[in-house]
Design a protein around this motif. Structure first.
Motif, mmCIF file in Angstrom:
data_model
loop_
_atom_site.group_PDB
_atom_site.id
_atom_site.type_symbol
_atom_site.label_atom_id
_atom_site.label_comp_id
_atom_site.label_asym_id
_atom_site.label_seq_id
_atom_site.Cartn_x
_atom_site.Cartn_y
_atom_site.Cartn_z
ATOM 1 N N SER A 47 0.936 -1.414 -0.041
ATOM 2 C CA SER A 47 0.007 -0.007 -0.092
ATOM 3 C C SER A 47 0.715 1.340 0.082
ATOM 4 O O SER A 47 0.577 2.273 -0.726
ATOM 5 C CB SER A 47 -0.970 -0.043 1.372
ATOM 6 O OG SER A 47 -1.786 -1.030 1.009
ATOM 7 N N ASP A 168 -6.273 -1.842 -4.651
ATOM 8 C CA ASP A 168 -5.603 -2.291 -3.390
ATOM 9 C C ASP A 168 -6.329 -3.690 -2.800
ATOM 10 O O ASP A 168 -7.301 -3.170 -2.103
ATOM 11 C CB ASP A 168 -5.560 -1.186 -2.330
ATOM 12 C CG ASP A 168 -4.309 -1.783 -1.039
ATOM 13 O OD1 ASP A 168 -3.972 -2.711 -1.018
ATOM 14 O OD2 ASP A 168 -4.082 -0.636 -0.516
ATOM 15 N N GLU A 169 -5.850 -4.634 -2.972
ATOM 16 C CA GLU A 169 -6.575 -5.985 -2.779
ATOM 17 C C GLU A 169 -7.830 -6.084 -3.117
ATOM 18 O O GLU A 169 -8.722 -6.176 -2.216
ATOM 19 C CB GLU A 169 -6.173 -6.175 -1.160
ATOM 20 C CG GLU A 169 -4.791 -6.021 -0.698
ATOM 21 C CD GLU A 169 -4.438 -6.649 0.375
ATOM 22 O OE1 GLU A 169 -5.330 -7.586 0.989
ATOM 23 O OE2 GLU A 169 -3.360 -6.461 1.093
HETATM 24 MG MG LIG Z 1 -1.859 -2.606 1.976
#
Ligand SMILES: [Mg+2]
Ligand SMILES: Nc1ncnc2c1ncn2[C@@H]1O[C@H](COP(=O)(O)OP(=O)(O)O)[C@@H](O)[C@H]1O
Length: 251
Positions: A47, A168-169
């Motif tokens: 991140s 992000d994921e």
């Molecule tokens: Mg992360």
């Protein structure tokens, strides 16, 4: 700028330390239209890497190139121009619970002076169709599953007509059917819109399906940057462990 910075995104020897060195001499790049997956354990700096691309974080050392611009020293005003081209899909979707799905997307079109109200509604319908959410048009975010919320967040990000999307994921905490659905959606956006993207993920199925190249982070370093098709040949024990985990999960 395209001559000077031929890659769409590039990390040139990026260093970033918080409590410990999170990124150490990180180098990788993303070419226009490509998808690059960033993988690695929790806390490894995935991140943080996206934060540098958005210009929320600045490297201690090194350069960050985004949209063919060296944004390392960019002030907030110029970063805002970059963020029109490069947008992030947040994990929780960052949706307004008091607005319907359609209004959430409409909201991000509010500032578009080139569209009248009818145009805006047509764009919203088009985006909902693209992410396969027409039936949820009038629903509120609280009525949606995590996966559907992510699809709305993707539609909202696309409303700005970005060149590049950061995920992000996107498939974390989503059931396998919805994961497959989001994966196919990302693939479609790549082929239909030619979107460039960076996807942080633990989902190796998603990585194999969508990514052209992969960045593997481990103890601050990029231990692999290369084609997804070659990653199985990489002998680094951490990478082998990572790939084996997937095989176990798949049974
Ligand atoms: Mg992360
Ligand atoms: N803004 C910040 N201030 C201080 N530490 C941070 C900040 N952002 C991230 N970190 C730290 O950097 C490390 C990497 O975080 P992160 O990139 O979020 O990991 P992940 O790979 O799981 O996404 C973590 O130890 C995190 O606590």
């Amino acid at each position: 700028m395209i001559d000077k910075f031929p890659h769409y995104i590039e990390f040139r020897h990026v260093y970033k330390t918080f409590d410990y060195p999170v990124l150490v001499d990180a180098c990788f790049h993303v070419d226009p239209g490509q998808t690059v997956a960033v993988i690695g354990r929790s806390g490894v700096g995935k991140s943080v890497s996206l934060g540098h691309i958005m210009g929320f974080l600045k490297p201690d050392k090194g350069q960050v190139i985004v949209a063919h611009n060296d944004i390392t020293e960019y002030p907030e005003t110029r970063l805002r121009e970059i963020r029109r081209k490069v947008t992030m899909v947040f994990q929780n979707g960052a949706l307004f619970d008091s607005l319907t799905v359609a209004d959430n997307i409409l909201f991000s079109l509010e500032l578009r002076e080139d569209y009248d109200q009818q145009n805006k509604e047509d764009v919203v319908d088009g985006l909902l169709r693209m992410v396969d959410l027409q039936e949820f048009k009038d629903a509120f975010p609280t009525d949606l599953s995590v996966g559907h919320k992510r699809a709305v967040a993707i539609a909202r990000a696309l409303a700005a007509q970005p060149e590049c999307v950061l995920y992000d994921e996107p498939t974390t905490m989503v059931d396998p059917i919805m994961s497959a659905h989001l994966t196919e959606l990302m693939l479609r956006l790549k082929s239909q819109l030619g979107l460039t993207s960076v996807v942080v993920t633990h989902d190796l199925n998603l990585m194999r399906r969508v990514a052209d190249n992969v960045v593997v982070l481990f103890e601050g370093k990029v231990i692999y940057f290369g084609a997804v098709s070659e990653i199985d040949n990489c002998e680094h024990p951490h990478i082998q462990e990572f790939l084996a985990m997937d095989r176990v999960e798949l049974g």
